[in-house]
Design an enzyme around this catalytic site. Structure first.
Site, PDB file in Angstrom:
ATOM      1  N   LEU A  13       0.826  -1.217   0.000  1.00  0.00           N
ATOM      2  CA  LEU A  13       0.000   0.000   0.000  1.00  0.00           C
ATOM      3  C   LEU A  13       0.855   1.260   0.000  1.00  0.00           C
ATOM      4  CD1 LEU A  13      -2.688  -1.212   2.554  1.00  0.00           C
ATOM      5  CD2 LEU A  13      -3.148  -0.540   0.178  1.00  0.00           C
ATOM      6  N   ASN A  81       2.781   4.569   7.436  1.00  0.00           N
ATOM      7  CA  ASN A  81       2.204   3.397   6.768  1.00  0.00           C
ATOM      8  C   ASN A  81       2.880   2.094   7.182  1.00  0.00           C
ATOM      9  OD1 ASN A  81       0.925   1.903   4.312  1.00  0.00           O
ATOM     10  ND2 ASN A  81       3.146   1.655   4.041  1.00  0.00           N
ATOM     11  N   TYR A 162      -2.229  -7.287  16.794  1.00  0.00           N
ATOM     12  CA  TYR A 162      -2.391  -6.369  15.653  1.00  0.00           C
ATOM     13  C   TYR A 162      -3.567  -5.415  15.844  1.00  0.00           C
ATOM     14  CZ  TYR A 162      -3.022  -4.818  10.802  1.00  0.00           C
ATOM     15  OH  TYR A 162      -3.191  -4.063   9.672  1.00  0.00           O
ATOM     16  N   LYS A 166      -3.476  -1.205  16.408  1.00  0.00           N
ATOM     17  CA  LYS A 166      -4.146  -0.228  15.541  1.00  0.00           C
ATOM     18  C   LYS A 166      -5.171   0.598  16.324  1.00  0.00           C
ATOM     19  CE  LYS A 166      -1.969  -1.207  11.675  1.00  0.00           C
ATOM     20  NZ  LYS A 166      -1.175  -0.221  10.933  1.00  0.00           N
TER      21      LYS A 166
END
Ligand code: NAP
Length: 237
Positions: A13, A81, A162, A166
């Protein structure tokens, strides 16, 4: 002329976001922890892209990247990112029964502490910009509302490290946005995208996944800050 730094931009990405922002006229620093991979990516991206060695877990690497970008004229847009997902020895998502403090620390080191390390290091340069922007690449799995809703697909994801990392990125986004009202600082969820992160099991293309990152990297000074968005609009925290 807008100057943009994307961490972890040598592939996935981040690379696609770099491609789109170069096309939009940005000068893009392609952050890569491996200098060769970064150089190759920047060469492929062509004029408008510049490689910068940047390991988000390494203070010295981040400090050197600040010096390079400052010497070249400064920074307008930071895209945090770079990210990793926690996988077990058999490539499985590590759930509550098996998650350890060490695994949490490893994932937080990149996804959370990396985001803070890089943002903190570039704050002075961003504050010198006329229209500073930070985009934190979060995840749909960060949403507590969705994780706690058995009817939502995100609730089926069993991993701990994870999504927790986030969710922390989302809170960091909110707190930075309040502290720096002259900056546009938002968290984004690209959607489940085919990249190495998920062993290319994602259902979207990188073009689709990068859409919201690219959009939030180009917001105007009167656009919202401190939000959490996917390509369709705001997401519940
Ligand atoms: P990817 O293809 O695996 O790319 C991850 C990038 O992060 C790579 O360039 C990697 O570099 C870099 N990276 C990892 N650790 C780093 C470190 N310590 N310092 C600097 N760079 C580092 O994965 P992706 O899917 O494009 O992921 C990009 C972001 O999107 C991540 O934050 C991820 O959590 C988020 N995201 C992805 C999805 C999805 O479905 N793919 C969904 C939601 C959110 P190397 O090449 O050196 O490993």
């Amino acid at each position: 002329m807008t100057t943009t730094l994307i961490t972890g931009a040598n592939k996935g990405l981040g690379y696609e976001t770099a491609r789109r922002l170069v096309a939009a006229g940005h000068t893009v620093y392609v952050g890569s922890r491996n200098a060769d991979r970064g150089r190759r990516a920047a060469e492929q991206l062509g004029p408008g892209a510049r490689a910068v060695q940047l390991d988000v877990t390494d203070d010295a690497s981040v400090a050197a990247a600040v010096k390079t970008i400052e010497a070249d004229g400064g920074l307008d847009v930071l895209i945090n990112n770079a990210g990793i997902e926690a996988r077990g020895p058999h490539n499985e998502v590590v759930g509550a029964a098996d998650v350890t403090a060490d695994l949490m620390r490893e994932v937080f080191e990149t996804n959370v502490f990396g985001t803070v390390r890089v943002t903190h290091a570039f704050l002075t340069l961003l504050q010198r910009s006329a229209a500073p922007i930070v985009v934190n690449v979060s995840s749909g799995l960060a949403s507590l509302a969705h994780a706690a809703d058995p009817a939502h697909p995100a609730a089926a994801y069993p991993g701990v490290a994870y999504p927790a990392s986030k969710t922390a990125v989302n809170m960091i986004t909110v707190q930075y946005a309040k502290a720096f009202p002259d900056m546009r600082i938002n968290a984004v969820e690209p959607g489940f995208t085919r990249t190495d992160l998920n062993r290319n099991t994602g259902t979207q293309t990188v073009e689709e996944g990068a859409e919201i990152i690219v959009r939030m990297a180009q917001v105007g000074p009167d656009d919202p800050t401190g939000g959490y968005y996917d390509a369709e609009g705001p997401l519940p925290w």
